[in-house]
Design an enzyme around this catalytic site. Structure first.
Site, short mmCIF file in Angstrom:
data_model
loop_
_atom_site.label_atom_id
_atom_site.label_comp_id
_atom_site.label_asym_id
_atom_site.label_seq_id
_atom_site.Cartn_x
_atom_site.Cartn_y
_atom_site.Cartn_z
CE LYS A 170 -3.79 2.20 2.56
NZ LYS A 170 -4.68 2.09 3.76
CD GLU A 171 3.90 1.75 4.55
OE1 GLU A 171 3.57 2.07 5.72
OE2 GLU A 171 4.84 0.98 4.29
CG ASP B 282 5.92 -2.55 13.46
OD1 ASP B 282 6.24 -1.65 12.67
OD2 ASP B 282 4.86 -2.52 14.12
#
Length: 288
Positions: free
Chosen positions: A27-28, A95
Site C-alpha cells: 500500500k505504501e 515492524d
C-alpha cells in the site's frame, strides 16, 4: 558508515534520501509511486526502480503479506517467498522486518543474510493469530451483548410470570409461558441471524470494524450469527431455571459453557486450522 533502515510514513520520501533500506508495504509503495501496484513481481520491481532513481535510495525491501518480500537495489534484486506455512494475520510483520534487519546489520551480518533472517521472523509472526484477529473478537463482543440482552428480555419476562404462576400452583399456565418465552426468543434470533448474515459487511462496520480487521470480523461474526437463535433461547432457559429456584442448575449450565469454550478454541483454531472463524465456531457451540 551508519546503516539507516526506515519504515516509511506518508508519500513525501525526500526526507529519506540516501537511506540504506526502506521497507514499505504494498500500500505504501503504491501511494508513493502514484500507481496502484498489484502484488506481482514485475509491477513491484518496476515501481521500486522508479522510486530508487527518483529519491536516490540505496535499496527497498517491499513486504508483500502472504507472498513474502522483494528486495530491490540498483545492482541486485530478489523475491523471497514467505516462510509461514499458513498465514493467519499479517499485522506486525513490517515492524518485525525492520527490527530484525536492524539487529542483524548492527551485528555485522551481510545484508543478504539479514534479509533472510527478517523473512524468517516475519514468517513466524504472520503464522500466528495476532492483533487483527483479537481485535475482531472484541468488535463482535458488542453484538454478543445484544444477543444476551434479547435473551434476558425474554428470559426475565417469562421467568417472572412463571415464578408467580408456580407460586399460585398454576403449573399449566407456567408451562405455556415457558414455551412462549423459549420459542419467541428462538424466532427473534432467527430473524436477527438471517438479517445479520445478509448484511454482514455493513453490520461489521457498524459494530466498529476497520478495513484492516474486517475479514476477521466477518469470519467470527458469521458463526455467531448462525448460532444466534440457539444462544438466545439458551439464555431464556437459563433464566427460567433461576426463576424456578434452580439457580445451581443455571450456574452449572453457564460454567459448563465456559469450560467447553476453552476446550474447543484450540481444537478449532489450530487442529482444524480455522483461525479466528474457529474461535467463533467454538463460542457458538459452547454458548448454544
Amino acid at each position: 558508515g551508519k546503516k539507516v533502515i526506515i519504515d516509511p510514513k506518508g508519500t513525501n520520501w525526500e526526507k529519506y534520501r540516501s537511506a540504506t533500506i526502506i521497507t514499505p508495504n504494498l500500500k505504501e509503495l503504491s501511494a508513493v509511486s502514484g500507481v496502484d501496484v498489484r502484488n506481482e513481481d514485475k509491477e513491484i520491481h518496476s515501481a521500486a526502480d522508479r522510486i530508487l532513481k527518483e529519491y536516490n535510495l540505496t535499496s527497498l525491501l517491499v513486504t508483500r503479506s502472504e507472498k513474502g518480500m522483494s528486495y530491490i537495489a540498483p545492482d541486485a534484486s530478489q523475491d523471497i517467498p514467505t516462510e509461514a506455512r499458513e498465514v493467519y494475520d499479517v499485522s506486525g510483520a513490517g515492524d518485525t522486518v525492520v527490527a530484525t534487519l536492524a539487529a542483524a546489520l548492527a551485528a555485522g551480518i551481510p545484508i543478504a543474510d539479514a534479509i533472510y533472517l527478517a523473512n524468517k521472523a516475519a514468517g513466524i509472526v504472520v503464522g500466528k493469530i495476532g492483533t487483527s484477529a483479537t481485535g475482531a473478537v472484541g468488535v463482535v463482543f458488542s453484538f454478543m451483548a445484544i444477543i444476551q440482552a434479547c435473551g434476558f428480555f425474554f428470559g426475565h419476562g417469562s421467568g417472572n410470570y412463571m415464578s408467580r404462576k408456580l407460586g399460585e400452583q398454576k403449573t399449566e399456565e407456567a408451562s405455556v409461558m415457558a414455551s412462549t418465552g423459549f420459542f419467541s426468543s428462538f424466532a427473534v434470533g432467527v430473524i436477527i441471524g438471517v438479517l445479520g448474515l445478509i448484511f454482514i459487511s455493513p453490520l461489521s462496520k457498524l459494530l466498529g470494524s476497520t478495513d484492516t480487521i474486517l475479514p476477521y470480523t466477518k469470519q467470527y461474526l458469521f458463526y455467531i450469527l448462525c448460532g444466534t437463535p440457539f444462544m438466545m433461547s439458551s439464555l431464556v432457559l437459563n433464566n427460567q431455571l433461576r426463576f424456578q429456584g434452580s439457580a445451581v442448575n443455571g450456574m452449572i449450565g453457564v460454567a459448563a459453557g465456559g469450560v467447553l469454550n476453552i476446550l474447543l478454541d484450540p481444537i478449532f483454531i489450530f487442529v482444524f486450522k480455522m483461525g479466528v472463524g474457529g474461535a467463533g465456531c467454538a463460542t457458538m457451540l459452547s454458548q448454544a
